[in-house]
Scaffold this motif. Structure first.
Motif, mmCIF file in Angstrom:
data_model
loop_
_atom_site.group_PDB
_atom_site.id
_atom_site.type_symbol
_atom_site.label_atom_id
_atom_site.label_comp_id
_atom_site.label_asym_id
_atom_site.label_seq_id
_atom_site.Cartn_x
_atom_site.Cartn_y
_atom_site.Cartn_z
ATOM 1 N N VAL A 184 -11.079 -0.083 4.536
ATOM 2 C CA VAL A 184 -9.684 -0.516 4.562
ATOM 3 C C VAL A 184 -9.395 -0.976 5.986
ATOM 4 N N LEU A 185 -8.854 -2.178 6.108
ATOM 5 C CA LEU A 185 -8.416 -2.685 7.401
ATOM 6 C C LEU A 185 -6.893 -2.744 7.397
ATOM 7 N N VAL A 186 -6.276 -2.143 8.389
ATOM 8 C CA VAL A 186 -4.845 -2.317 8.599
ATOM 9 C C VAL A 186 -4.749 -3.504 9.553
ATOM 10 N N VAL B 33 -12.965 5.583 -5.322
ATOM 11 C CA VAL B 33 -12.098 5.161 -4.224
ATOM 12 C C VAL B 33 -11.932 3.644 -4.159
ATOM 13 N N VAL B 34 -12.947 2.871 -4.522
ATOM 14 C CA VAL B 34 -12.826 1.412 -4.437
ATOM 15 C C VAL B 34 -11.769 0.912 -5.421
ATOM 16 N N ARG B 35 -11.919 1.291 -6.680
ATOM 17 C CA ARG B 35 -10.970 0.837 -7.706
ATOM 18 C C ARG B 35 -9.561 1.391 -7.448
ATOM 19 N N SER B 36 -9.480 2.650 -7.069
ATOM 20 C CA SER B 36 -8.179 3.259 -6.792
ATOM 21 C C SER B 36 -7.497 2.598 -5.601
ATOM 22 N N THR B 37 -8.270 2.280 -4.579
ATOM 23 C CA THR B 37 -7.709 1.626 -3.400
ATOM 24 C C THR B 37 -7.158 0.256 -3.746
ATOM 25 N N ARG B 38 -7.888 -0.496 -4.558
ATOM 26 C CA ARG B 38 -7.401 -1.820 -4.961
ATOM 27 C C ARG B 38 -6.061 -1.697 -5.693
ATOM 28 N N ALA B 39 -5.931 -0.681 -6.525
ATOM 29 C CA ALA B 39 -4.664 -0.467 -7.233
ATOM 30 C C ALA B 39 -3.562 -0.057 -6.254
ATOM 31 N N MET B 40 -3.887 0.780 -5.281
ATOM 32 C CA MET B 40 -2.910 1.220 -4.290
ATOM 33 C C MET B 40 -2.441 0.074 -3.400
ATOM 34 N N VAL B 41 -3.350 -0.831 -3.076
ATOM 35 C CA VAL B 41 -3.046 -1.935 -2.168
ATOM 36 C C VAL B 41 -2.132 -2.955 -2.839
ATOM 37 N N GLY B 42 -2.392 -3.292 -4.093
ATOM 38 C CA GLY B 42 -1.555 -4.251 -4.805
ATOM 39 C C GLY B 42 -2.038 -5.680 -4.665
ATOM 40 N N ASP B 43 -1.340 -6.569 -5.319
ATOM 41 C CA ASP B 43 -1.688 -7.986 -5.352
ATOM 42 C C ASP B 43 -1.684 -8.591 -3.955
ATOM 43 N N THR B 44 -2.609 -9.520 -3.703
ATOM 44 C CA THR B 44 -2.700 -10.201 -2.404
ATOM 45 C C THR B 44 -1.389 -10.888 -2.037
ATOM 46 N N ASN B 45 -0.763 -11.509 -3.018
ATOM 47 C CA ASN B 45 0.516 -12.175 -2.788
ATOM 48 C C ASN B 45 1.622 -11.125 -2.881
ATOM 49 N N SER B 46 2.294 -10.888 -1.781
ATOM 50 C CA SER B 46 3.304 -9.831 -1.751
ATOM 51 C C SER B 46 4.431 -10.060 -2.761
ATOM 52 N N VAL C 198 -2.873 -5.154 4.684
ATOM 53 C CA VAL C 198 -4.180 -4.507 4.612
ATOM 54 C C VAL C 198 -5.224 -5.386 3.928
ATOM 55 N N HIS C 199 -6.463 -5.033 4.203
ATOM 56 C CA HIS C 199 -7.601 -5.563 3.445
ATOM 57 C C HIS C 199 -8.311 -4.356 2.868
ATOM 58 N N ALA C 200 -8.817 -4.489 1.642
ATOM 59 C CA ALA C 200 -9.602 -3.421 1.019
ATOM 60 C C ALA C 200 -10.785 -4.041 0.287
ATOM 61 N N SER C 201 -11.912 -3.381 0.343
ATOM 62 C CA SER C 201 -13.111 -3.848 -0.357
ATOM 63 C C SER C 201 -12.830 -3.993 -1.839
ATOM 64 N N ASP C 202 -13.428 -5.021 -2.465
ATOM 65 C CA ASP C 202 -13.139 -5.288 -3.879
ATOM 66 C C ASP C 202 -14.196 -4.770 -4.844
ATOM 67 N N SER C 203 -15.296 -4.219 -4.332
ATOM 68 C CA SER C 203 -16.326 -3.640 -5.192
ATOM 69 C C SER C 203 -17.143 -2.645 -4.361
ATOM 70 N N VAL C 204 -17.917 -1.813 -5.032
ATOM 71 C CA VAL C 204 -18.776 -0.862 -4.328
ATOM 72 C C VAL C 204 -19.785 -1.611 -3.464
ATOM 73 N N GLU C 205 -20.329 -2.699 -3.998
ATOM 74 C CA GLU C 205 -21.317 -3.489 -3.255
ATOM 75 C C GLU C 205 -20.687 -4.112 -2.014
ATOM 76 N N THR C 206 -19.507 -4.686 -2.180
ATOM 77 C CA THR C 206 -18.809 -5.282 -1.046
ATOM 78 C C THR C 206 -18.451 -4.217 -0.018
ATOM 79 N N ALA C 207 -18.022 -3.057 -0.477
ATOM 80 C CA ALA C 207 -17.681 -1.959 0.428
ATOM 81 C C ALA C 207 -18.881 -1.591 1.290
ATOM 82 N N HIS C 208 -20.041 -1.495 0.683
ATOM 83 C CA HIS C 208 -21.262 -1.157 1.423
ATOM 84 C C HIS C 208 -21.504 -2.177 2.534
ATOM 85 N N LYS C 209 -21.386 -3.463 2.212
ATOM 86 C CA LYS C 209 -21.605 -4.526 3.202
ATOM 87 C C LYS C 209 -20.536 -4.490 4.288
#
Length: 151
Positions: free
Chosen positions: A15-17, A81-94, A115-126
Motif C-alpha cells: 500500500v502506498l500513501v 489481504v490483497v482482495r480485502s485491501t482492494r475493497a477497502m481502497v475503493g474505485d480508482t475514480n473517487s 493510495v495505491h494498492a496491489s491488485d493481485s498476489v502476484e503483483t503484490a510480490h513484485k
C-alpha cells in the motif's frame, strides 16, 4: 515475499500513501483503517526522492506527481489481504468510490486518489520487491491473532 511468511498462511500486499495524502496529513487515517481491519503492518517507510521510479515507463504527469512530495510505502499482512485491501481502497475514480472506502471518504479527484494498492498476489510480490529489501520486512507475532482469525 507475498505468501506464507508468518507461518499462518497470510498474504502480503503493498500500500502506498501517495503524496497528496501525505500533504493532507491522512497517513494516520489510512493506517488506522488497516489496523482496525485486523491486518498486521510488517514494513513501512517514508520516501521522497526514489530513483527506482525514474527507471519505470510511467507517463510524465504520473511520474511528476509521484515525485512531487513524500509518500509512505507499507506492507500489510493478513488473510486475503490483497482482495480485502482492494475493497477497502475503493474505485480508482473517487467519483465512483463508495462511501466507507478510503478513496470514497478521502479522495476528491481521480488524479489525486490518496493510495495505491496491489491488485493481485502476484503483483503484490513484485511491488513489495520493488519498494522493499527482504530484510526490511519484519516478521512478528501479533498477540491478537486468535481474536482476529480464530484458533
Amino acid at each position: 515475499l507475498a505468501g506464507n511468511c508468518s507461518g499462518w498462511g497470510n498474504e502480503q500486499t503493498l500500500v502506498l500513501v501517495k503524496p497528496d495524502a501525505v500533504q493532507r496529513r491522512l497517513v494516520g487515517d489510512v493506517i488506522q483503517r488497516f489496523e482496525r481491519r485486523g491486518f498486521k503492518l510488517v514494513a513501512m517507510k517514508l520516501l521522497q526522492h526514489y530513483q527506482q521510479l525514474c527507471q519505470k515507463p510511467f507517463y510524465p504527469a504520473l511520474l511528476a506527481y509521484m515525485m512531487s512530495g513524500p509518500l509512505v510505502a507499507m506492507v500489510w499482512e493478513g488473510y486475503n489481504v490483497v482482495r480485502s485491501t482492494r475493497a477497502m481502497v475503493g474505485d480508482t475514480n473517487s467519483a465512483d468510490a463508495k462511501p466507507g472506502t478510503i478513496r470514497g471518504d478521502l479522495s476528491m479527484h481521480v488524479s489525486r486518489n490518496v493510495v495505491h494498492a496491489s491488485d493481485s498476489v502476484e503483483t503484490a510480490h513484485k511491488e513489495i520487491g520493488f519498494w522493499f529489501q527482504r530484510d526490511e520486512l519484519v516478521a512478528w507475532e501479533s498477540s491478537d491473532r486468535d481474536f482476529t482469525y480464530g484458533p
